[in-house]
Design a protein around this motif. Structure first.
Motif, PDB file in Angstrom:
ATOM      1  N   UNK A 138       0.820  -1.221   0.000  1.00  0.00           N
ATOM      2  CA  UNK A 138       0.000   0.000   0.000  1.00  0.00           C
ATOM      3  C   UNK A 138       0.846   1.259   0.000  1.00  0.00           C
ATOM      4  N   UNK A 139       2.107   1.157   0.438  1.00  0.00           N
ATOM      5  CA  UNK A 139       2.982   2.329   0.496  1.00  0.00           C
ATOM      6  C   UNK A 139       3.681   2.599  -0.832  1.00  0.00           C
ATOM      7  N   UNK A 140       3.524   1.717  -1.799  1.00  0.00           N
ATOM      8  CA  UNK A 140       4.124   1.983  -3.109  1.00  0.00           C
ATOM      9  C   UNK A 140       3.439   3.224  -3.682  1.00  0.00           C
ATOM     10  N   UNK A 141       4.199   4.176  -4.191  1.00  0.00           N
ATOM     11  CA  UNK A 141       3.577   5.441  -4.604  1.00  0.00           C
ATOM     12  C   UNK A 141       2.732   5.363  -5.861  1.00  0.00           C
ATOM     13  N   UNK A 142       2.947   4.325  -6.695  1.00  0.00           N
ATOM     14  CA  UNK A 142       2.232   4.282  -7.967  1.00  0.00           C
ATOM     15  C   UNK A 142       1.456   2.991  -8.196  1.00  0.00           C
TER      16      UNK A 142
END
Length: 412
Positions: free
Chosen positions: A111-115
């Motif tokens: 969920x913390x992946x920016x894209x």
């Protein structure tokens, strides 16, 4: 005092300057990326954020990233530096195996992946398996909101509008996901948009585009469509015995106390992922390969053995394939056919007739088994990937001068 017309002129001038005369900045929802730094909006009244780099993370007072906040958004706890512990999460989620726990943690880190892309987390289980509570805990660690989870959206437009105002889309107690909505969830998970006519206009169009993590829960198996199962992490929660239940007040108090350390552990994992991402080389690239690479890069911070995530992910995907085939009359009848005959070839009409004669209990389903040949062909193409992974080869070919379409089935 300005007249109404003069006031309108001033307003239009200021609006024009804001739109066309000033600097432009990207605007994010909860998680943003500027250069090599990720920013997590804590959602508090001071507009604090967490800046995460490959060297570590820290809480900053005036982040350069601009964030949009919806009226439903709630603040995150301030993470506890240097005392992160992901194992504290175990007491707040009801899972039946270590593989399932790894999958839940992997989804949180993803969920913390920016894209993106982001796998769809689906929590299944009987009544009394704490599906809603587990979903509430998971979302509260990433993107808390009120309400924490909603009922199923009525349309793709509702889904995309929800994605405009939330980083995590959580839907509670679903009984069925309609095909059109399943396709919409797939687009949201891997990147997609929606266009519609702008209100009070004849020809202008408004476009919505978003990629978001999705969290669904329900009693039945929700990943019945193979393309959705291919993008999903499916976790079946065990039933909690009466002696194992907790009082809600005590549970929430314990969660509030542990959340800063759990969030800190997730941020440690994200920082590690940023540091290792360039050196990770996956031996095989599954669907959602960017997600798999991101979590594999974060493994050292989570205390997992090398390759543990990929092993758990492969087992989860195999289980999802099995569930998607068992819930699909077309796939199940083809699997039975090649199990008995090993190989078969013929036209789509011949296949439909053979399946109807041999497996009427499957083909009599008016919704699951198409009656028209062209729709049956589309349904077969949809189940090709999971059947291929289960050892069934499906080939569409043409033969003869007329170019008659032939379907070939073979069990490897």
């Amino acid at each position: 005092m300005l007249s109404q017309s003069a006031l309108d002129d001033q307003r239009r001038m200021l609006q024009g300057n804001a739109l066309f005369g000033g600097e432009e900045h990207p605007v994010f929802n909860r998680i943003g990326e500027l250069g090599r730094t990720l920013y997590l909006d804590l959602g508090n009244s001071n507009w604090n954020a967490v800046a995460v780099t490959s060297e570590g993370w820290q809480v900053v007072d005036h982040p350069p990233a601009r964030f949009r906040r919806s009226s439903s958004q709630l603040p995150l706890p301030t993470p506890a530096k240097d005392i992160g512990d992901i194992d504290l999460l175990r007491q707040f989620v009801n899972v039946g195996s270590e593989d399932d726990f790894r999958m839940i943690v992997a989804w949180l880190v993803g969920c913390f992946h920016p894209r993106g892309p982001y796998p769809i987390l689906i929590l299944n289980g009987e009544q009394g398996s704490a599906k809603s509570t587990t979903a509430r805990v998971l979302r509260s660690l990433i993107d808390p909101a009120n309400p924490i989870a909603r009922s199923a959206p009525n349309s793709e437009q509702d889904l995309v509008i929800s994605a405009r105002h939330n980083h995590v889309l959580a839907f509670d107690n679903l009984s069925l996901i309609k095909p059109a909505l399943a396709d919409a969830f797939c687009r949201i998970a891997t990147g997609g948009g929606f266009g519609t006519r702008k209100l009070h206009t004849d020809a202008e169009e408004v476009l919505f585009s978003a990629t978001r993590p999705c969290l669904l829960n329900g009693i039945p198996d929700l990943a019945t469509r193979p393309d959705m199962a291919d993008r999903a992490i499916v976790v079946t929660l065990p039933v909690i015995p009466p002696s194992g239940r907790k009082f809600e007040g005590e549970f929430n108090k314990a969660l509030d106390a542990a959340a800063p350390r759990i969030l800190a552990a997730l941020l440690d994992a994200v920082s590690t992922a940023l540091r290792n991402l360039g050196t990770v080389d996956l031996p095989e690239r599954p669907r959602m390969a960017d997600f798999a690479k991101w979590v594999t890069a974060a493994e050292p911070a989570l205390g997992w053995p090398n390759g543990a995530f990929l092993a758990s992910y492969a087992a989860n995907r195999q289980s999802a394939d099995q569930a998607s085939v068992e819930g699909n009359p077309v796939a199940l009848s083809i699997l039975k056919l090649v199990g008995e005959d090993v190989r078969w070839s013929g036209t789509m009409t011949e296949l439909k007739t053979k399946l109807q004669n041999r497996y009427p209990h499957l083909t009599d389903d008016p919704i699951g088994f198409p009656k028209q040949e062209n729709k049956l062909s589309s349904a077969i193409r949809r189940v090709q990937p999971p059947l291929r992974r289960m050892g069934v080869s499906i080939t569409f070919d043409r033969q003869g001068k007329s170019g008659e379409r032939i379907l070939k089935l073979e069990r490897s």
